[in-house]
Design a protein around this motif. Structure first.
Motif, PDB file in Angstrom:
ATOM      1  N   ALA A 150       0.867  -1.164  -0.172  1.00  0.00           N
ATOM      2  CA  ALA A 150      -0.053  -0.120  -0.094  1.00  0.00           C
ATOM      3  C   ALA A 150       0.962   1.178   0.041  1.00  0.00           C
ATOM      4  CB  ALA A 150      -0.843   0.062   1.010  1.00  0.00           C
ATOM      5  N   PRO A 151       0.479   2.203  -0.843  1.00  0.00           N
ATOM      6  CA  PRO A 151       1.186   3.409  -0.533  1.00  0.00           C
ATOM      7  C   PRO A 151       0.752   4.433   0.200  1.00  0.00           C
ATOM      8  CG  PRO A 151      -0.313   3.351  -2.541  1.00  0.00           C
ATOM      9  CD  PRO A 151      -0.331   1.948  -1.936  1.00  0.00           C
ATOM     10  N   TYR A 152       1.524   5.318   0.650  1.00  0.00           N
ATOM     11  CA  TYR A 152       1.181   6.336   1.685  1.00  0.00           C
ATOM     12  C   TYR A 152       2.003   7.399   1.574  1.00  0.00           C
ATOM     13  CZ  TYR A 152       5.944   4.838   4.051  1.00  0.00           C
ATOM     14  OH  TYR A 152       7.144   4.639   4.026  1.00  0.00           O
ATOM     15  N   PHE A 153       1.423   8.513   2.142  1.00  0.00           N
ATOM     16  CA  PHE A 153       2.253   9.786   2.281  1.00  0.00           C
ATOM     17  C   PHE A 153       2.284  10.622   3.472  1.00  0.00           C
ATOM     18  CE2 PHE A 153      -2.045  11.424   1.561  1.00  0.00           C
ATOM     19  CZ  PHE A 153      -1.978  12.674   1.895  1.00  0.00           C
ATOM     20  N   GLN A 154       3.210  11.407   3.602  1.00  0.00           N
ATOM     21  CA  GLN A 154       3.369  12.475   4.790  1.00  0.00           C
ATOM     22  C   GLN A 154       3.652  13.731   4.142  1.00  0.00           C
ATOM     23  OE1 GLN A 154       7.092  12.817   7.597  1.00  0.00           O
ATOM     24  NE2 GLN A 154       5.451  11.433   8.828  1.00  0.00           N
ATOM     25  N   ILE A 155       2.925  14.723   4.887  1.00  0.00           N
ATOM     26  CA  ILE A 155       3.298  16.062   4.780  1.00  0.00           C
ATOM     27  C   ILE A 155       3.483  16.630   6.348  1.00  0.00           C
ATOM     28  CG2 ILE A 155       2.503  18.367   3.903  1.00  0.00           C
ATOM     29  CD1 ILE A 155       0.688  16.834   1.854  1.00  0.00           C
ATOM     30  N   ARG A 156       4.586  17.491   6.393  1.00  0.00           N
ATOM     31  CA  ARG A 156       4.946  17.904   7.543  1.00  0.00           C
ATOM     32  C   ARG A 156       5.470  19.284   7.407  1.00  0.00           C
ATOM     33  NH1 ARG A 156       8.252  15.738  12.659  1.00  0.00           N
ATOM     34  NH2 ARG A 156       8.087  17.704  13.829  1.00  0.00           N
ATOM     35  N   GLU A 157       4.806  20.092   8.054  1.00  0.00           N
ATOM     36  CA  GLU A 157       4.989  21.515   8.040  1.00  0.00           C
ATOM     37  C   GLU A 157       5.185  22.238   9.691  1.00  0.00           C
ATOM     38  OE1 GLU A 157       4.013  25.728   8.772  1.00  0.00           O
ATOM     39  OE2 GLU A 157       2.701  24.092   9.367  1.00  0.00           O
ATOM     40  N   ASN A 158       6.579  22.471   9.863  1.00  0.00           N
ATOM     41  CA  ASN A 158       6.938  23.203  11.133  1.00  0.00           C
ATOM     42  C   ASN A 158       6.233  21.999  12.084  1.00  0.00           C
ATOM     43  OD1 ASN A 158       8.250  24.850   9.636  1.00  0.00           O
ATOM     44  ND2 ASN A 158       7.283  26.741  10.596  1.00  0.00           N
ATOM     45  N   ASN A 159       5.291  22.479  12.638  1.00  0.00           N
ATOM     46  CA  ASN A 159       4.642  21.687  13.985  1.00  0.00           C
ATOM     47  C   ASN A 159       3.586  20.678  13.604  1.00  0.00           C
ATOM     48  OD1 ASN A 159       6.202  23.679  15.041  1.00  0.00           O
ATOM     49  ND2 ASN A 159       5.103  23.481  16.962  1.00  0.00           N
ATOM     50  N   TRP A 160       3.138  20.735  12.190  1.00  0.00           N
ATOM     51  CA  TRP A 160       1.915  19.939  12.079  1.00  0.00           C
ATOM     52  C   TRP A 160       2.557  18.733  11.017  1.00  0.00           C
ATOM     53  CZ3 TRP A 160      -2.899  20.324  13.722  1.00  0.00           C
ATOM     54  CH2 TRP A 160      -3.263  21.643  14.239  1.00  0.00           C
ATOM     55  N   THR A 161       1.640  17.699  11.371  1.00  0.00           N
ATOM     56  CA  THR A 161       1.986  16.184  10.518  1.00  0.00           C
ATOM     57  C   THR A 161       0.850  15.787  10.073  1.00  0.00           C
ATOM     58  OG1 THR A 161       4.411  16.099  11.593  1.00  0.00           O
ATOM     59  CG2 THR A 161       3.516  14.211  10.207  1.00  0.00           C
ATOM     60  N   LEU A 162       0.746  15.392   8.795  1.00  0.00           N
ATOM     61  CA  LEU A 162      -0.330  14.528   8.357  1.00  0.00           C
ATOM     62  C   LEU A 162       0.152  13.421   7.671  1.00  0.00           C
ATOM     63  CD1 LEU A 162      -3.385  14.207   7.533  1.00  0.00           C
ATOM     64  CD2 LEU A 162      -3.180  15.362   5.667  1.00  0.00           C
TER      65      LEU A 162
END
Length: 176
Positions: A150-162
């Motif tokens: 399964a593919p996945y992704f992560q986006i992190r911006e300073n203090n936020w992570t999804l």
């Protein structure tokens, strides 16, 4: 580049996921043993019940000359109870762009009798963008879980992570 800081200091975050569906407070502390080894402790409390959902401790060893790390530990969580884990990570640096690299990583959790409970093996492309905007750093990861296929992704911006995967699972984290 292998993620993880050798410095000590409490790290806390608020976490919410599609799996647990309740807000959790997570705390992590790192205690350096030497320049390449640390003891890392984690704890998590569910806000509604005020009960711990995770207690864990591991020893992590970093090999900067190989861009790799390995960790072994034990954990107690409210779902699987007591168990052990091992994790490894190797970063492959791309000389054409030092902010772009490929991570190869694996993790195995066992129960108290060393019977495998959960395993994960993944390869991912990570791109760090420093100063995306003024005082804003962004990291984007696109990966593939080899065991779950399964593919996945992560986006992190300073203090936020999804984090999200193709199965519809997701979690969000805010670092305090």
């Amino acid at each position: 580049m292998v993620e993880g800081s050798m410095g000590s200091g409490m790290e806390t975050s608020l976490r919410y996921s599609s799996h647990y569906k309740n807000l959790r407070i997570h705390a992590k502390e790192k205690f350096p043993l030497d320049s390449k080894t640390l003891v890392q402790t984690h704890g998590e409390v569910e806000v509604g019940s005020k009960l711990p959902s995770l207690l864990a401790m591991s020893i992590r060893r970093f090999y900067p000359e190989l861009s790799a790390s390995i960790g072994v530990g034990l954990q107690f969580n409210s779902q699987d109870k007591f168990g052990y884990n091992i994790r490894v990570k190797k970063a492959l640096l791309l000389k054409s762009n030092p902010m772009l690299h490929v991570n190869v990583k694996g993790r195995c959790n066992t129960d108290k009798d060393f019977k495998q409970k959960k395993a994960k093996s993944a390869i991912e492309l990570a791109w760090s963008i420093l100063d995306f905007q003024k005082d804003q750093d962004v990291r984007i990861k696109v990966g593939y879980d080899l065991l779950e296929k399964a593919p996945y992704f992560q986006i992190r911006e300073n203090n936020w992570t999804l984090n999200a995967d193709i199965s519809g699972n997701w979690n969000i984290r805010f670092d305090l």
